[in-house]
Design a protein around this motif. Structure first.
Motif, PDB file in Angstrom:
ATOM      1  N   GLY A   1       0.826  -1.188   0.000  1.00 20.95           N
ATOM      2  CA  GLY A   1       0.000   0.000   0.000  1.00 20.95           C
ATOM      3  C   GLY A   1       0.863   1.241   0.000  1.00 20.95           C
ATOM      4  N   MET A   2       0.219   2.370  -0.103  1.00 22.94           N
ATOM      5  CA  MET A   2       0.934   3.634  -0.186  1.00 22.94           C
ATOM      6  C   MET A   2       1.242   4.158   1.218  1.00 22.94           C
ATOM      7  N   HIS A   3       2.427   4.700   1.368  1.00 23.51           N
ATOM      8  CA  HIS A   3       2.845   5.359   2.586  1.00 23.51           C
ATOM      9  C   HIS A   3       3.640   6.586   2.181  1.00 23.51           C
ATOM     10  N   TRP A   4       4.090   7.389   3.134  1.00 23.17           N
ATOM     11  CA  TRP A   4       4.714   8.659   2.780  1.00 23.17           C
ATOM     12  C   TRP A   4       6.185   8.524   2.425  1.00 23.17           C
ATOM     13  N   ALA A   5       6.980   7.922   3.249  1.00 20.66           N
ATOM     14  CA  ALA A   5       8.435   7.911   3.080  1.00 20.66           C
ATOM     15  C   ALA A   5       8.860   6.900   2.018  1.00 20.66           C
ATOM     16  N   PRO A   6       9.968   7.199   1.320  1.00 16.72           N
ATOM     17  CA  PRO A   6      10.492   6.211   0.367  1.00 16.72           C
ATOM     18  C   PRO A   6      11.055   5.005   1.115  1.00 16.72           C
ATOM     19  N   VAL A   7      10.934   3.835   0.510  1.00 17.15           N
ATOM     20  CA  VAL A   7      11.383   2.608   1.133  1.00 17.15           C
ATOM     21  C   VAL A   7      12.746   2.185   0.597  1.00 17.15           C
ATOM     22  N   THR A   8      13.005   2.438  -0.669  1.00 15.56           N
ATOM     23  CA  THR A   8      14.232   1.977  -1.308  1.00 15.56           C
ATOM     24  C   THR A   8      15.249   3.109  -1.422  1.00 15.56           C
ATOM     25  N   ARG A   9      16.481   2.723  -1.705  1.00 13.94           N
ATOM     26  CA  ARG A   9      17.540   3.709  -1.894  1.00 13.94           C
ATOM     27  C   ARG A   9      17.276   4.552  -3.148  1.00 13.94           C
ATOM     28  N   THR A  10      16.743   3.933  -4.204  1.00 16.07           N
ATOM     29  CA  THR A  10      16.443   4.702  -5.413  1.00 16.07           C
ATOM     30  C   THR A  10      15.329   5.712  -5.148  1.00 16.07           C
ATOM     31  N   GLY A  11      14.379   5.367  -4.312  1.00 22.04           N
ATOM     32  CA  GLY A  11      13.332   6.318  -3.941  1.00 22.04           C
ATOM     33  C   GLY A  11      13.894   7.505  -3.189  1.00 22.04           C
ATOM     34  N   THR A  12      14.859   7.245  -2.314  1.00 23.10           N
ATOM     35  CA  THR A  12      15.519   8.323  -1.573  1.00 23.10           C
ATOM     36  C   THR A  12      16.317   9.213  -2.515  1.00 23.10           C
ATOM     37  N   TRP A  13      17.002   8.609  -3.485  1.00 22.15           N
ATOM     38  CA  TRP A  13      17.742   9.395  -4.487  1.00 22.15           C
ATOM     39  C   TRP A  13      16.795  10.271  -5.307  1.00 22.15           C
ATOM     40  N   ALA A  14      15.670   9.718  -5.706  1.00 20.24           N
ATOM     41  CA  ALA A  14      14.700  10.497  -6.486  1.00 20.24           C
ATOM     42  C   ALA A  14      14.208  11.696  -5.689  1.00 20.24           C
ATOM     43  N   LEU A  15      13.927  11.472  -4.426  1.00 17.15           N
ATOM     44  CA  LEU A  15      13.455  12.554  -3.566  1.00 17.15           C
ATOM     45  C   LEU A  15      14.539  13.620  -3.379  1.00 17.15           C
ATOM     46  N   SER A  16      15.781  13.200  -3.196  1.00 15.79           N
ATOM     47  CA  SER A  16      16.887  14.147  -3.032  1.00 15.79           C
ATOM     48  C   SER A  16      17.127  14.962  -4.292  1.00 15.79           C
ATOM     49  N   LEU A  17      17.090  14.312  -5.445  1.00 13.88           N
ATOM     50  CA  LEU A  17      17.304  15.025  -6.708  1.00 13.88           C
ATOM     51  C   LEU A  17      16.169  16.013  -6.992  1.00 13.88           C
ATOM     52  N   ALA A  18      14.942  15.628  -6.674  1.00 11.01           N
ATOM     53  CA  ALA A  18      13.817  16.548  -6.857  1.00 11.01           C
ATOM     54  C   ALA A  18      13.950  17.748  -5.925  1.00 11.01           C
ATOM     55  N   GLY A  19      14.389  17.502  -4.694  1.00  9.63           N
ATOM     56  CA  GLY A  19      14.611  18.608  -3.757  1.00  9.63           C
ATOM     57  C   GLY A  19      15.699  19.546  -4.232  1.00  9.63           C
ATOM     58  N   LEU A  20      16.772  18.987  -4.801  1.00  6.82           N
ATOM     59  CA  LEU A  20      17.850  19.801  -5.350  1.00  6.82           C
ATOM     60  C   LEU A  20      17.352  20.662  -6.515  1.00  6.82           C
ATOM     61  N   ALA A  21      16.580  20.074  -7.409  1.00  8.68           N
ATOM     62  CA  ALA A  21      16.047  20.822  -8.547  1.00  8.68           C
ATOM     63  C   ALA A  21      15.076  21.908  -8.093  1.00  8.68           C
ATOM     64  N   LEU A  22      14.205  21.578  -7.161  1.00  9.62           N
ATOM     65  CA  LEU A  22      13.241  22.559  -6.662  1.00  9.62           C
ATOM     66  C   LEU A  22      13.947  23.668  -5.886  1.00  9.62           C
ATOM     67  N   GLY A  23      14.933  23.306  -5.074  1.00  8.60           N
ATOM     68  CA  GLY A  23      15.698  24.312  -4.346  1.00  8.60           C
ATOM     69  C   GLY A  23      16.475  25.231  -5.276  1.00  8.60           C
ATOM     70  N   GLY A  24      17.049  24.670  -6.328  1.00  6.83           N
ATOM     71  CA  GLY A  24      17.759  25.490  -7.313  1.00  6.83           C
ATOM     72  C   GLY A  24      16.832  26.444  -8.044  1.00  6.83           C
ATOM     73  N   THR A  25      15.631  25.987  -8.348  1.00  9.18           N
ATOM     74  CA  THR A  25      14.649  26.849  -9.011  1.00  9.18           C
ATOM     75  C   THR A  25      14.226  27.996  -8.099  1.00  9.18           C
ATOM     76  N   VAL A  26      13.982  27.688  -6.840  1.00 15.51           N
ATOM     77  CA  VAL A  26      13.604  28.729  -5.880  1.00 15.51           C
ATOM     78  C   VAL A  26      14.751  29.715  -5.673  1.00 15.51           C
ATOM     79  N   ALA A  27      15.979  29.204  -5.564  1.00 19.77           N
ATOM     80  CA  ALA A  27      17.143  30.079  -5.381  1.00 19.77           C
ATOM     81  C   ALA A  27      17.340  30.992  -6.589  1.00 19.77           C
TER      82      ALA A  27
END
Length: 117
Positions: free
Chosen positions: A11-37
């Protein structure tokens, strides 16, 4: 002895379970942070560039945002499809990555003059 049924962890939950999910979340945060900056820098008085070679810092920031957004989309899709990561944050990373990739490609197309008619 009680054990948890195997279907209870699906089922669906909030946090990523796998390492690739964590990488995807980190890369999206980097892109969003760069856009805001970048948006904050423009509002603080950073001058717009007429071409890609006018402001190398702005070009490098745009390339970094584009690369991390595209990588977030691809890695997030791999996490969802191949590694079966059912975290809402991974879905959000894919959506944010896809939207920022489209935004940056639109900016590149404008910079190259492909959108002027």
């Amino acid at each position: 002895m009680m054990t948890t049924p195997s279907h209870a962890h699906r089922g669906m939950h909030w946090a990523p379970v796998t390492r690739t999910g964590t990488w995807a979340l980190s890369l999206a945060g980097l892109a969003l942070g760069g856009t805001v900056a970048t948006a904050i820098a423009f509002s603080a008085g950073l001058e717009r560039a007429e071409s890609f070679s006018d402001n190398w810092l702005l070009t490098a920031a745009g390339f970094a945002i584009l690369a991390s957004a595209a990588a977030s989309t691809v890695v997030g899709l791999v996490a969802r499809i191949r590694h079966h990561d059912h975290g809402w944050s991974v879905v959000a990373a894919v959506v944010v990555g896809a939207l920022l990739t489209a935004l940056m490609l639109q900016q590149v197309a404008e910079g190259l003059g492909w959108m002027s008619g």
